[in-house]
Enzyme design. Structure first.
Site, PDB file in Angstrom:
ATOM      1  N   CYS A 268     -29.530   9.083 -11.925  1.00  0.00           N
ATOM      2  CA  CYS A 268     -30.934   8.633 -11.637  1.00  0.00           C
ATOM      3  C   CYS A 268     -31.578   9.828 -11.498  1.00  0.00           C
ATOM      4  O   CYS A 268     -31.263  10.563 -10.133  1.00  0.00           O
ATOM      5  CB  CYS A 268     -30.668   7.871 -10.415  1.00  0.00           C
ATOM      6  SG  CYS A 268     -32.290   7.395  -9.479  1.00  0.00           S
TER       7      CYS A 268
ATOM      8  N   HIS B 103     -39.507   2.937  -5.396  1.00  0.00           N
ATOM      9  CA  HIS B 103     -40.613   3.841  -5.283  1.00  0.00           C
ATOM     10  C   HIS B 103     -42.050   3.259  -4.940  1.00  0.00           C
ATOM     11  O   HIS B 103     -42.173   2.426  -5.435  1.00  0.00           O
ATOM     12  CB  HIS B 103     -40.576   5.077  -6.095  1.00  0.00           C
ATOM     13  CG  HIS B 103     -40.842   4.771  -7.470  1.00  0.00           C
ATOM     14  ND1 HIS B 103     -39.715   4.222  -8.254  1.00  0.00           N
ATOM     15  CD2 HIS B 103     -41.818   4.471  -8.383  1.00  0.00           C
ATOM     16  CE1 HIS B 103     -40.457   3.685  -9.252  1.00  0.00           C
ATOM     17  NE2 HIS B 103     -41.440   4.042  -9.425  1.00  0.00           N
TER      18      HIS B 103
HETATM   19  P1  5GP Z   1     -42.830   3.510 -12.363  1.00  0.00           P
HETATM   20  O1  5GP Z   1     -43.258   3.342 -13.859  1.00  0.00           O
HETATM   21  O2  5GP Z   1     -41.145   3.145 -12.584  1.00  0.00           O
HETATM   22  O3  5GP Z   1     -43.490   2.791 -11.397  1.00  0.00           O
HETATM   23  O4  5GP Z   1     -42.989   4.791 -11.662  1.00  0.00           O
HETATM   24  C1  5GP Z   1     -42.234   6.055 -12.050  1.00  0.00           C
HETATM   25  C2  5GP Z   1     -42.886   7.210 -11.851  1.00  0.00           C
HETATM   26  O5  5GP Z   1     -42.100   8.318 -12.008  1.00  0.00           O
HETATM   27  C3  5GP Z   1     -43.932   7.576 -12.914  1.00  0.00           C
HETATM   28  O6  5GP Z   1     -45.333   7.579 -12.430  1.00  0.00           O
HETATM   29  C4  5GP Z   1     -43.583   8.935 -13.756  1.00  0.00           C
HETATM   30  O7  5GP Z   1     -44.520   9.644 -13.998  1.00  0.00           O
HETATM   31  C5  5GP Z   1     -42.979   9.291 -12.328  1.00  0.00           C
HETATM   32  N1  5GP Z   1     -41.782  10.289 -12.828  1.00  0.00           N
HETATM   33  C6  5GP Z   1     -40.782  10.111 -13.786  1.00  0.00           C
HETATM   34  N2  5GP Z   1     -39.924  11.061 -13.971  1.00  0.00           N
HETATM   35  C7  5GP Z   1     -40.344  12.049 -13.037  1.00  0.00           C
HETATM   36  C8  5GP Z   1     -39.981  13.167 -12.648  1.00  0.00           C
HETATM   37  O8  5GP Z   1     -38.689  13.621 -13.155  1.00  0.00           O
HETATM   38  N3  5GP Z   1     -40.442  13.912 -11.707  1.00  0.00           N
HETATM   39  C9  5GP Z   1     -41.397  13.431 -11.048  1.00  0.00           C
HETATM   40  N4  5GP Z   1     -42.055  14.107 -10.096  1.00  0.00           N
HETATM   41  N5  5GP Z   1     -41.897  12.047 -11.328  1.00  0.00           N
HETATM   42  C10 5GP Z   1     -41.460  11.505 -12.502  1.00  0.00           C
HETATM   43 ZN    ZN Z   2     -31.578   6.813  -7.562  1.00  0.00          ZN
END
Ligand code: 5GP
Ligand code: ZN
Length: 111
Positions: free
Chosen positions: A4, A97
Site C-alpha cells: 500500500c 484518506h
Molecule cells: P483517491 O482517488 O483514492 O480519492 O485519491 C488518491 C490520491 O492519491 C490522488 O489524488 C493521487 O494523486 C494521490 N496519490 C497517489 N499516489 C501517490 C503518491 O505516491 N504520493 C502522493 N503524495 N500522492 C499520491
Molecule cells: Zn495502507
C-alpha cells in the site's frame, strides 16, 4: 500493508512532502494536485476506506487534522474536504484518506 503506497509513505519508505504528523495520522501533499493546495490526511493504520472505519474518534481526529492543515495554509476564503469511497466514489488508493483542497473556488456538484 507492504504493497500500500500510503502505508509506505506513513512509514517513510516512500518520499512525500509531509506537512503534519502525530501518533495517529499524517498529512502530505498530493503528488498530482487538482487545486493550488491539495493535501491528503491519512491514518497511520491501514484502513481501506471510510466504509471500514469502526472507531468514531478516528474520524473526528482525521477531520480535525484536515482543518488544522487548511488553517496552517491560510485558506481563509474556504476549502473543501473530500473522501472518495469505493469504485463509484472514485477511490483509487485503498487506504483511507481525506483530500483537503483549496486556493480556488470549488465547483458543485462534483463530477
Ligand atoms: P483517491 O482517488 O483514492 O480519492 O485519491 C488518491 C490520491 O492519491 C490522488 O489524488 C493521487 O494523486 C494521490 N496519490 C497517489 N499516489 C501517490 C503518491 O505516491 N504520493 C502522493 N503524495 N500522492 C499520491
Ligand atoms: Zn495502507
Amino acid at each position: 500493508m507492504q504493497s500500500c503506497i500510503f502505508c509506505l509513505i506513513a512509514e517513510k519508505k516512500v518520499d512525500s512532502r509531509i506537512i503534519y504528523e502525530d501518533d495517529i495520522s499524517l498529512a502530505f501533499m498530493d503528488i498530482n494536485p487538482v487545486a493550488p493546495f491539495h493535501a491528503l490526511v491519512i491514518p497511520r493504520e491501514h484502513i481501506r476506506s471510510l466504509d471500514e472505519v469502526r472507531d468514531f474518534n478516528l474520524v473526528s481526529h482525521l477531520l480535525y487534522v484536515c482543518k488544522l492543515v487548511a488553517q496552517k495554509q491560510g485558506l481563509e476564503k474556504g476549502y473543501r474536504v473530500v473522501t472518495n469511497i469505493g469504485d463509484d466514489g472514485g477511490q483509487t488508493v485503498f487506504h483511507l484518506h481525506f483530500h483537503v483542497l483549496g486556493g480556488r473556488p470549488m465547483n458543485w456538484p462534483p463530477g
